[in-house]
Design an enzyme around this catalytic site. Structure first.
Site, PDB file in Angstrom:
ATOM      1  CE  LYS A   2      -4.088   2.012   2.134  1.00 59.25           C
ATOM      2  NZ  LYS A   2      -3.668   3.400   1.871  1.00 59.25           N
ATOM      3  CG  ASP A  53       2.048   7.567   2.875  1.00 62.01           C
ATOM      4  OD1 ASP A  53       0.958   8.088   2.597  1.00 62.01           O
ATOM      5  OD2 ASP A  53       2.762   7.929   3.827  1.00 62.01           O
ATOM      6  CD  GLU A  67      -0.978   4.632   3.896  1.00 60.39           C
ATOM      7  OE1 GLU A  67      -2.073   4.825   4.462  1.00 60.39           O
ATOM      8  OE2 GLU A  67      -0.770   4.898   2.709  1.00 60.39           O
TER       9      GLU A  67
END
Length: 322
Positions: free
Chosen positions: A19, A21, A169
């Site tokens: 994920k 950022d 993340e």
């Protein structure tokens, strides 16, 4: 297409990506011109429909590198020691002057991490399953100076642990048979967060004191719930002097007389408050939600110019919440 929040899925039929950022960007690539010049063009659009092309001039050569018409989906990040730095990205996402964007690109160059392909050479790919779109994407894009195809893994637990150790993340899990559901938040994509982060709408601010006298002291933030903007607390840390000045100017332009929160914040907060139009979105990191629905120990991370304030809701952060 957007992801829901939930626990790490188990079983077959899932793949996992980091994920990132960063700033979600759709890149529309025009085919090279047929006049002999070979020129191709690129248009960058944020998740809420704003043109971001001028902000990232280092991505312009991607159009010529592809050499064909396409629409890509991905995340623009600024990498620092091989991990995204949202703080450094903040220096880029607010710039709308081409000359200034070029100067900042030299200091904080972005990388476009591409994770999906939704249109290719006149063909709409949204109804194809993810694994077929992925194969086409890998065939289309070679790594370049400012772009790369996102890595994927079959081992979600290992990737999640790697994300935790490196300070990322979290991860995004995707069904390999999922189509691309435009404009929807789909359970076929699931984001699993390592740290608690939340987008928030700014509804007011309080003045600073001491060394911050005459400046912004804290942001008053909230999220939408059943048509109302719910107060979620004060965010008073995470700002440097430059950001305090920039935010102060933005808030001064948005002043209003009436409180936008329903119900209003507690009296001790409300009596100090300066209310603003609730159209600014920020991202915060925090320890937990309190029983009263407040953020505990929130820290400001940055403004999100790529988010629609009306779409900001409280995200679940416990396994099984949806």
């Amino acid at each position: 297409m957007k992801a829901t929040t939930g626990p790490l899925p188990a079983g077959d039929g899932w793949v996992f990506e980091p994920k990132w950022d960063g700033m979600r960007i759709l890149a529309a690539i025009d085919a090279p011109a047929l006049d002999g010049t070979g020129r191709a063009g690129i248009t960058l659009t944020t998740a809420n429909g704003h043109d971001a092309t001028v902000r990232f001039p280092e991505l312009a050569p991607l159009a010529s590198a592809l050499g064909t018409a396409a629409v890509l989906d991905g995340e623009v990040v600024v990498l620092e020691s091989d991990r995204p730095s949202f703080e450094r990205l903040q220096r880029r996402i607010h710039v709308t002057d081409a000359a200034e964007a070029g100067r900042r690109a030299a200091d904080s160059a972005v990388t476009y991490v591409v994770f999906d392909l939704v249109h290719l050479d006149g063909h709409d790919l949204v109804d194809l399953p993810w694994d077929r779109r992925r194969r086409l994407l890998e065939q289309l894009i070679d790594p370049g100076p400012h772009w790369v195809v996102s890595t994927v893994s079959d081992d979600g637990s290992a990737l999640f642990e790697a994300a935790r150790r490196s300070g990322m993340e979290g991860v995004v899990a995707k069904r390999v048979d999922s189509s691309y559901e435009q404009g929807r938040r789909s359970a076929a994509w699931r984001k699993v967060k390592v740290r608690r982060r939340q987008e928030m709408v700014v509804g007011g601010w309080t003045p600073g004191a001491g060394t911050r006298s005459g400046q912004l002291g804290s942001l008053l933030v909230g999220h939408h719930d059943d048509g109302r903007l719910r107060f979620a607390g004060r965010v008073g840390s995470g700002f440097d002097d430059t950001e305090l000045t920039r935010l102060g100017a933005l808030l001064a332009e948005r002043g209003r007389d009436r409180c936008p929160f329903d119900p209003p914040p507690p009296h001790a907060t409300a009596r100090q408050a300066r209310w603003v139009e609730p159209d600014l979105v920020v991202e915060v990191e925090f320890a937990e939600w309190t029983a009263e629905g407040r953020l505990r120990h929130p820290v400001y991370l940055g403004q999100r110019v790529d988010r629609d304030p009306a779409a900001v809701v409280r995200e679940p952060d416990r396994p099984g919440d949806q």
